[in-house]
Motif scaffolding. Structure first.
Motif, PDB file in Angstrom:
ATOM      1  N   LYS A 269      -0.140  -7.402   1.665  1.00  0.00           N
ATOM      2  CA  LYS A 269       0.084  -6.136   2.366  1.00  0.00           C
ATOM      3  C   LYS A 269      -1.203  -5.692   3.048  1.00  0.00           C
ATOM      4  O   LYS A 269      -2.267  -5.768   2.466  1.00  0.00           O
ATOM      5  CB  LYS A 269       0.536  -5.049   1.386  1.00  0.00           C
TER       6      LYS A 269
ATOM      7  N   ILE B 126      -2.414  -2.240   4.488  1.00  0.00           N
ATOM      8  CA  ILE B 126      -2.087  -0.826   4.559  1.00  0.00           C
ATOM      9  C   ILE B 126      -3.068  -0.180   5.526  1.00  0.00           C
ATOM     10  O   ILE B 126      -4.240  -0.024   5.222  1.00  0.00           O
ATOM     11  CB  ILE B 126      -2.200  -0.182   3.177  1.00  0.00           C
TER      12      ILE B 126
ATOM     13  N   GLY C 152      -5.192  -4.059   2.047  1.00  0.00           N
ATOM     14  CA  GLY C 152      -4.810  -4.391   0.678  1.00  0.00           C
ATOM     15  C   GLY C 152      -5.122  -5.838   0.378  1.00  0.00           C
ATOM     16  O   GLY C 152      -5.206  -6.683   1.245  1.00  0.00           O
TER      17      GLY C 152
ATOM     18  N   ASP D 217      -0.742  -7.272  -6.916  1.00  0.00           N
ATOM     19  CA  ASP D 217       0.039  -6.042  -7.035  1.00  0.00           C
ATOM     20  C   ASP D 217      -0.792  -4.915  -7.623  1.00  0.00           C
ATOM     21  O   ASP D 217      -1.540  -5.132  -8.584  1.00  0.00           O
ATOM     22  CB  ASP D 217       1.234  -6.320  -7.942  1.00  0.00           C
TER      23      ASP D 217
ATOM     24  N   ASN E 244      -4.884  -2.789  -4.381  1.00  0.00           N
ATOM     25  CA  ASN E 244      -5.321  -2.801  -2.995  1.00  0.00           C
ATOM     26  C   ASN E 244      -6.743  -2.269  -2.898  1.00  0.00           C
ATOM     27  O   ASN E 244      -7.000  -1.105  -3.172  1.00  0.00           O
ATOM     28  CB  ASN E 244      -4.382  -1.935  -2.145  1.00  0.00           C
TER      29      ASN E 244
ATOM     30  N   PRO F 240       2.086   4.777   3.398  1.00  0.00           N
ATOM     31  CA  PRO F 240       2.468   4.121   2.144  1.00  0.00           C
ATOM     32  C   PRO F 240       3.894   4.434   1.703  1.00  0.00           C
ATOM     33  O   PRO F 240       4.507   3.647   0.981  1.00  0.00           O
ATOM     34  CB  PRO F 240       1.452   4.666   1.133  1.00  0.00           C
TER      35      PRO F 240
ATOM     36  N   ASN G 128       7.537  -1.743  -4.025  1.00  0.00           N
ATOM     37  CA  ASN G 128       6.309  -1.989  -3.270  1.00  0.00           C
ATOM     38  C   ASN G 128       5.749  -0.732  -2.640  1.00  0.00           C
ATOM     39  O   ASN G 128       4.541  -0.478  -2.675  1.00  0.00           O
ATOM     40  CB  ASN G 128       6.567  -3.043  -2.189  1.00  0.00           C
ATOM     41  N   SER G 129       6.612   0.072  -2.038  1.00  0.00           N
ATOM     42  CA  SER G 129       6.146   1.272  -1.357  1.00  0.00           C
ATOM     43  C   SER G 129       5.533   2.258  -2.345  1.00  0.00           C
ATOM     44  O   SER G 129       4.441   2.798  -2.109  1.00  0.00           O
ATOM     45  CB  SER G 129       7.315   1.927  -0.606  1.00  0.00           C
TER      46      SER G 129
ATOM     47  N   THR H 151       2.318   1.097  -3.679  1.00  0.00           N
ATOM     48  CA  THR H 151       1.299   1.192  -2.645  1.00  0.00           C
ATOM     49  C   THR H 151       0.709   2.604  -2.616  1.00  0.00           C
ATOM     50  O   THR H 151      -0.499   2.783  -2.433  1.00  0.00           O
ATOM     51  CB  THR H 151       1.873   0.817  -1.269  1.00  0.00           C
TER      52      THR H 151
ATOM     53  N   GLN I 269      -3.218   3.340  -3.144  1.00  0.00           N
ATOM     54  CA  GLN I 269      -4.025   4.125  -2.210  1.00  0.00           C
ATOM     55  C   GLN I 269      -4.668   5.323  -2.913  1.00  0.00           C
ATOM     56  O   GLN I 269      -5.827   5.655  -2.660  1.00  0.00           O
ATOM     57  CB  GLN I 269      -3.158   4.598  -1.042  1.00  0.00           C
TER      58      GLN I 269
END
Length: 540
Positions: free
Chosen positions: A6, A8, A21, A25, A28, A58, A105-106, A109, A113
């Protein structure tokens, strides 16, 4: 744990910094070749801008499709025949579902962040930046992390708590999940920090405040059935005066006005995702493309009518005669909207409009063409904020908390649907929402009344499914009350006659296992611990 690679990207216009990222998992971290938190955030303004990215990109994967697929299709508010999301409406979602992976995932994320800011800001901001500015940014990051976990645990149940990714990065294939009760404790700790450290009274900026933290804290306490603290936090927000209700505290505006781009970051908005229509894919609100009945509304070539209101939701509004929220939430054939397709004098939903067989369409979050919005909409993208919490939520939380205190079923038990109250304060809060809706006031309320009111107030805003899930207790393995409600819903379609003949051909009775969704198969393949028994979290 391994995730798809990913990148981002935090828009330069918003943050002035690019963060990329890595391949693992949750973890990031910005590479050395890019501008980093440590080298960029050197002034108060730069630190204030450090949290901007947490309100948009995100969340894109969650907001665009899977968020409403879970909340509106699983709850029975919506109907679809679209192959990519129909499983959410008939309780057949598998661990290989692509959109379910998008949710995981979202939301993680967002966690990643937030963790990047929490880990880097304090050590890298110079002493010339006031501590209050740094603390506020830290509070925003912890609120957004807590919010992401609030969604994660309500969707998946036990999930991994990742507070410091550097401690986990060398062992990413053996990350354990943590119990739901620990996840809620973690969320509450984050929100308490945010409440203490965020700046108060920042409504209309788009950023969260200490009042936003109090509001979300009241909701989390409500879910855990800590009614005393839910009421305390809700009334703290109500009495602060920071937020106001459209159409009640603020004259000249209505419930329908809440869902216009021109009214983004209004006084009723407590927490909202912030979108830009013309900043590229991933930075705008894409739901209008799915919700709008046709391109005649959007004028941008989208408007697919993928989601339509179920007959059950239509019946819920019909049972509340005169409810002003109906037309703001769902379109019925013949409904006219002067602010859509303004160049042609307004828009009327055609008599034959029935994209999903229910002879009605979604209105909420459908804002119209670029010309209708001063350019603030585009193909699959609008600048309409996504509400996470509004002040009306807090009023209904306070009313429910008062009822909960009197019924006192105990933490972990289901809602006593037979309980009622005529407490004057609870009725004042509850009826304030009904007053704006233009419907009859009540002299006594039950839990069922409150849940029904929440459905009508927040339909298509991502809430009703989670209300159903908590009716038998926020961490209960059985859901008899919710199953009874869902099994009676009309989720079917109809004939093309006018008026239509309902077929009543789609009713579903979920099992207890359907109230949580499976961890995506790609994640389990990389980390089998994700489906093993949870491990108690060691709080720092």
């Amino acid at each position: 744990m391994k995730r798809y690679i990913k990148y981002i990207l935090s828009m330069a216009a918003l943050t002035g910094v690019i963060a990329s990222g890595c391949k693992k998992d949750f973890f990031n971290r910005p590479p050395e070749s890019q501008t980093t938190v440590g080298s960029y955030y050197q002034t108060a303004d730069q630190v204030k801008a450090s949290t901007n990215a947490l309100y948009a990109a995100p969340w894109f994967g969650f907001n665009t499709k899977v968020g409403w697929s879970i909340s509106e299709l699983a709850s029975g508010n919506g109907r679809t025949g679209s192959s990519d999301v129909v499983a959410f409406g008939n309780f057949s979602v598998s661990n290989g579902n692509f959109e379910l992976s998008a949710a995981w995932n979202s939301l993680f994320t967002v966690v990643a962040q937030a963790n990047a800011l929490i880990a880097n800001l304090p050590a890298n901001v110079p002493a010339s930046v006031p501590a209050s500015v740094v603390n506020n940014a830290m509070g925003e990051a912890r609120l957004m992390r807590g919010l992401a976990y609030f969604y994660l645990t309500r969707i998946f149940g036990n999930v991994p708590i990742v507070e410091n990714p550097l401690l986990e990065v060398s062992n990413f294939q053996n990350v354990n999940t943590n119990p739901v009760t620990d996840v809620y404790k973690f969320i509450i700790n984050d929100l308490k920090f945010a409440e203490t450290n965020c700046t108060p009274n920042v409504a209309a900026t788009g950023h969260v405040s200490s009042g936003s933290a109090s509001a979300l804290l009241s909701k989390v306490y409500l879910y855990t059935q800590d009614y005393a603290n839910a009421r305390l936090e809700a009334e703290k927000v109500i009495n602060s005066g920071e937020f106001q209700l459209f159409g009640i505290d603020i004259a000249g505006n209505t419930y329908e006005d809440l869902f216009k781009i021109a009214n983004n970051n209004n006084k009723e908005s407590i927490i909202a995702l912030q979108w830009l229509a013309n900043a590229g894919y991933g930075f705008g609100n894409a739901v209008q493309a799915s919700f709008a009945y046709s391109s005649a509304i959007t004028q941008t070539g989208d408007g697919y009518g993928v989601l339509a209101p179920s007959f059950d939701l239509q019946d819920a509004y019909a049972a509340n005669p005169g409810d002003l929220r109906r037309k703001a939430t769902i379109m019925l054939p013949g409904d006219f909207y002067s602010y859509l397709d303004q160049a042609q004098g307004g828009y009327t939903l055609p008599a034959n409009a029935s994209s999903q067989g229910t002879h009605a369409q979604i209105k909420k979050y459908v804002v119209g063409s670029p010309a209708d919005n001063n350019g603030a909409s585009a193909f699959q993208s609008t600048a309409m904020n996504t509400y996470i919490m509004r002040l009306s939520d807090v009023y209904l939380i306070a009313a429910e908390a008062i009822l909960g205190q009197s019924a006192n079923p105990g933490v972990g038990h289901g809602i006593d649907t037979a309980a009622s109250t005529n407490d004057a304060t609870a009725l004042k809060y509850f009826n304030k929402i009904r007053q704006r809706a233009g419907v009859q006031q009540k002299t006594s309320i039950t839990y069922r009344d409150i849940i029904k009111e929440r459905r009508l107030e927040f339909a298509i805003e991502g809430d009703y499914w989670y209300d159903l899930c908590r009716m038998d207790g926020f961490n209960s393995a059985t859901h008899p009350v919710a199953i009874s409600i869902i099994s009676k819903q009309d989720r079917g379609d109809s004939s093309t006659d006018t008026p239509p003949v309902r077929y009543h051909d789609a009713t579903y009775t979920p099992t207890n296992l359907d109230f949580l969704f499976p961890v995506p198969a790609t994640e389990v393949a990389a980390d089998p611990n994700l489906i093993k028994a949870p491990v108690p979290y060691v709080f720092k």
